[in-house]
Write a protein that holds these residues in place. Structure first.
Motif, short mmCIF file in Angstrom:
data_model
loop_
_atom_site.label_atom_id
_atom_site.label_comp_id
_atom_site.label_asym_id
_atom_site.label_seq_id
_atom_site.Cartn_x
_atom_site.Cartn_y
_atom_site.Cartn_z
N UNK A 56 0.80 -1.22 0.00
CA UNK A 56 0.00 0.00 0.00
C UNK A 56 0.83 1.27 0.00
N UNK A 57 2.15 1.14 -0.11
CA UNK A 57 3.04 2.30 -0.05
C UNK A 57 3.65 2.61 -1.41
N UNK A 58 4.00 3.87 -1.58
CA UNK A 58 4.78 4.30 -2.74
C UNK A 58 6.24 3.91 -2.48
N UNK A 59 7.04 3.85 -3.54
CA UNK A 59 8.44 3.47 -3.42
C UNK A 59 9.19 4.34 -2.41
N UNK A 60 8.99 5.65 -2.48
CA UNK A 60 9.68 6.57 -1.57
C UNK A 60 9.30 6.31 -0.11
N UNK A 61 8.06 5.93 0.13
CA UNK A 61 7.62 5.62 1.50
C UNK A 61 8.33 4.38 2.03
N UNK A 62 8.52 3.41 1.17
CA UNK A 62 9.21 2.19 1.58
C UNK A 62 10.67 2.51 1.90
N UNK A 63 11.30 3.33 1.06
CA UNK A 63 12.69 3.71 1.29
C UNK A 63 12.86 4.43 2.62
N UNK A 64 11.88 5.24 2.98
CA UNK A 64 11.95 6.03 4.22
C UNK A 64 11.24 5.36 5.41
N UNK A 65 10.83 4.11 5.26
CA UNK A 65 10.12 3.40 6.33
C UNK A 65 10.96 3.35 7.60
N UNK A 66 10.34 3.74 8.70
CA UNK A 66 11.03 3.74 9.99
C UNK A 66 10.54 2.57 10.85
N UNK A 67 11.34 2.27 11.83
CA UNK A 67 10.97 1.24 12.81
C UNK A 67 9.67 1.66 13.49
N UNK A 68 9.56 2.93 13.82
CA UNK A 68 8.36 3.43 14.48
C UNK A 68 7.09 3.23 13.68
N UNK A 69 7.18 3.47 12.38
CA UNK A 69 5.99 3.28 11.53
C UNK A 69 5.60 1.81 11.48
N UNK A 70 6.59 0.93 11.43
CA UNK A 70 6.29 -0.50 11.43
C UNK A 70 5.69 -0.91 12.77
N UNK A 71 6.23 -0.40 13.86
CA UNK A 71 5.68 -0.71 15.18
C UNK A 71 4.22 -0.25 15.27
#
Length: 84
Positions: A56-71
């Motif tokens: 559900x993410x754009x490429x740039x969002x995946x590149x900038x994915x943080x641990x916090x967002x995954x948590x």
């Protein structure tokens, strides 16, 4: 789980915080996210679907994915499936 993935590179002593990025800070590749997805599924079953989350993410969002967002996603997924 993240430490397990990092241990494969000998990076199991890296400092990890909520703002740590998977790509820039930890230098993880897509195969590492697949490994992490498997570990999450092993622990939480289908309640936490990392592949679906990333899809559900754009490429740039995946590149900038943080641990916090995954948590936040994991917590949201577990609350959603518990309530439903």
């Amino acid at each position: 789980m993240l430490r397990t993935v990092l241990a494969e590179y000998g990076d199991d002593d890296v400092v990890i915080g909520m703002s740590t990025t998977f790509n820039r800070d930890l230098e993880l590749e897509s195969i590492d996210l697949v490994t992490l997805a498997g570990l999450l599924e092993g622990r939480y079953g289908q309640r936490v679907n990392l592949a679906e989350f990333l899809a559900g993410m754009e490429f740039d969002e995946i590149i900038e994915l943080t641990v916090g967002r995954l948590v936040e996603y994991v917590v949201w997924s577990l609350k959603t499936t518990q309530a439903g």
